[in-house]
Design a protein around this motif. Structure first.
Motif, PDB file in Angstrom:
ATOM      1  N   GLN A  72       1.011  -1.264  -0.231  1.00 50.65           N
ATOM      2  CA  GLN A  72      -0.038   0.030  -0.135  1.00 50.65           C
ATOM      3  C   GLN A  72       0.887   1.310   0.109  1.00 50.65           C
ATOM      4  O   GLN A  72       0.418   2.350   0.778  1.00 50.65           O
ATOM      5  N   MET A  73       1.823   1.237  -0.929  1.00 52.09           N
ATOM      6  CA  MET A  73       2.752   2.523  -0.821  1.00 52.09           C
ATOM      7  C   MET A  73       2.318   3.681  -1.093  1.00 52.09           C
ATOM      8  O   MET A  73       2.298   4.714  -0.417  1.00 52.09           O
ATOM      9  N   GLU A  74       1.392   3.805  -2.241  1.00 56.77           N
ATOM     10  CA  GLU A  74       0.623   4.872  -2.693  1.00 56.77           C
ATOM     11  C   GLU A  74      -0.210   5.379  -1.568  1.00 56.77           C
ATOM     12  O   GLU A  74      -0.529   6.651  -1.286  1.00 56.77           O
ATOM     13  N   GLN A  75      -0.903   4.619  -0.790  1.00 53.46           N
ATOM     14  CA  GLN A  75      -1.808   4.968   0.220  1.00 53.46           C
ATOM     15  C   GLN A  75      -1.081   5.559   1.451  1.00 53.46           C
ATOM     16  O   GLN A  75      -1.487   6.555   1.861  1.00 53.46           O
ATOM     17  N   LEU A  76       0.241   4.856   1.759  1.00 53.46           N
ATOM     18  CA  LEU A  76       1.001   5.473   2.592  1.00 53.46           C
ATOM     19  C   LEU A  76       1.651   7.143   2.208  1.00 53.46           C
ATOM     20  O   LEU A  76       1.637   7.913   3.065  1.00 53.46           O
ATOM     21  N   ILE A  77       1.919   7.243   0.969  1.00 51.64           N
ATOM     22  CA  ILE A  77       2.409   8.627   0.367  1.00 51.64           C
ATOM     23  C   ILE A  77       0.994   9.496   0.627  1.00 51.64           C
ATOM     24  O   ILE A  77       1.315  10.710   0.863  1.00 51.64           O
ATOM     25  N   ASP A  78       0.103   9.023   0.347  1.00 49.23           N
ATOM     26  CA  ASP A  78      -1.111   9.732   0.454  1.00 49.23           C
ATOM     27  C   ASP A  78      -1.558  10.283   1.774  1.00 49.23           C
ATOM     28  O   ASP A  78      -1.684  11.440   2.240  1.00 49.23           O
ATOM     29  N   ASP A  79      -1.517   9.416   2.625  1.00 47.24           N
ATOM     30  CA  ASP A  79      -1.498   9.538   4.210  1.00 47.24           C
ATOM     31  C   ASP A  79      -0.471  10.775   4.740  1.00 47.24           C
ATOM     32  O   ASP A  79      -0.750  11.419   5.568  1.00 47.24           O
ATOM     33  N   ALA A  80       0.596  10.367   4.214  1.00 49.69           N
ATOM     34  CA  ALA A  80       1.970  11.609   4.877  1.00 49.69           C
ATOM     35  C   ALA A  80       1.351  12.908   4.344  1.00 49.69           C
ATOM     36  O   ALA A  80       1.603  13.738   5.106  1.00 49.69           O
ATOM     37  N   SER A 119      12.233  10.061  -4.166  1.00 41.68           N
ATOM     38  CA  SER A 119      11.709  10.532  -5.214  1.00 41.68           C
ATOM     39  C   SER A 119      10.443  11.249  -5.107  1.00 41.68           C
ATOM     40  O   SER A 119      10.102  12.173  -5.927  1.00 41.68           O
ATOM     41  N   ARG A 120       9.659  10.875  -4.173  1.00 45.91           N
ATOM     42  CA  ARG A 120       8.250  11.560  -3.875  1.00 45.91           C
ATOM     43  C   ARG A 120       8.291  12.473  -2.490  1.00 45.91           C
ATOM     44  O   ARG A 120       7.492  12.893  -2.178  1.00 45.91           O
ATOM     45  N   GLY A 121       9.532  12.835  -2.375  1.00 43.18           N
ATOM     46  CA  GLY A 121       9.772  14.076  -1.181  1.00 43.18           C
ATOM     47  C   GLY A 121       9.496  13.230   0.209  1.00 43.18           C
ATOM     48  O   GLY A 121       9.520  14.200   1.266  1.00 43.18           O
TER      49      GLY A 121
END
Length: 252
Positions: A72-80, A119-121
């Motif tokens: 769920q990497m993209e969800q974690l990025i969204d949560d951050a 790469s996504r900050g």
């Protein structure tokens, strides 16, 4: 330093399950500058993020698991992004990976994840316990192996000073190699008795002043207090740790 003082919400996990919004509001009123999440206990993270903002606190990272990083990497990025934090912290190692080959695979996976997150900050750190000291990988403890401060290792450190002490190390000496590689540190004290269990900050045997002095010189962004188990009401323990950490900060 007061603006860097945060609490890991796992300390108050039972209260969070029953009334997460009230816990956040109480912590904000207590004076904490930030909170660190370890799950949402069924609450909508959007609601929790709004409450945190309303208290004036910030979020000092999100503790996440290996399965979440893998699936769920993209969800974690969204949560951050939702919580306004740059930091994800891996806070567990699957039981069947607690061996040399498992730690090698974990280091590979965490590095791969850390490079992508960068790469996504975002930043990826690893939070230790004591079991990483029980396995040797390439002539060193599994923790030293995972957090090797080499240029090609993208995994940052979130050292827990209690677990370093439990592993037989002086916490201050143990953190020295991670200068510039530890944006967040975990503070918890150890009782000065035979049990050597978790204690409120400033009430046990760990000397926090040199740790805090080092942290200020090395740019620690968050001092996160965590107490896995409390001998009194957890919110009372959190209040004691806040007052003691504030007192200690004035000695730095």
């Amino acid at each position: 330093m007061r603006h860097k003082m945060a609490i890991q919400l796992a300390t108050l996990r039972e209260s969070c399950k029953s009334n997460f919004p009230q816990v956040l509001e109480t912590l904000g009123n207590m004076g904490w500058a930030g909170v660190q999440f370890a799950g949402y206990h069924g609450y909508d993270p959007k609601v929790l993020a709004e409450i945190v903002r309303g208290t004036g606190m910030k979020v000092a990272g999100l503790h996440v698991s290996i399965p979440l990083l893998r699936e769920q990497m993209e969800q974690l990025i969204d949560d951050a992004a939702l919580f306004g934090t740059r930091d994800l912290i891996c806070s567990n190692t699957p039981d069947d990976w607690r061996n040399p080959d498992g730690f090698r695979e974990m280091k590979r996976l965490l590095n791969e994840s850390a490079v992508y997150l960068k790469s996504r900050g975002l930043r990826l750190s690893y939070h230790n316990h004591a079991f990483e000291f029980e396995t040797e990988v390439d002539g060193q403890s599994a923790l030293r192996y995972l957090l090797d401060p080499a240029e090609d290792n993208a995994i940052l450190a979130e050292i827990d000073v209690y677990w370093a002490r439990k592993g037989g190390y002086d916490p201050y000496q143990f953190i020295l190699p991670y200068a510039g590689r530890m944006p967040i540190i975990h503070l918890k004290d150890m009782t000065d008795d035979e049990e050597q269990t978790f204690a409120e900050i400033g009430t046990g045997q760990i000397d926090f002043v040199p740790i805090l002095q080092w942290g200020e010189k090395q740019g620690i962004e968050w001092y996160v207090v965590e107490q896995d188990r409390c001998r009194r009401d957890p919110m009372e323990s959190v209040q004691i740790s806040y007052e003691q950490l504030l007192r200690l900060s004035k000695l730095v």
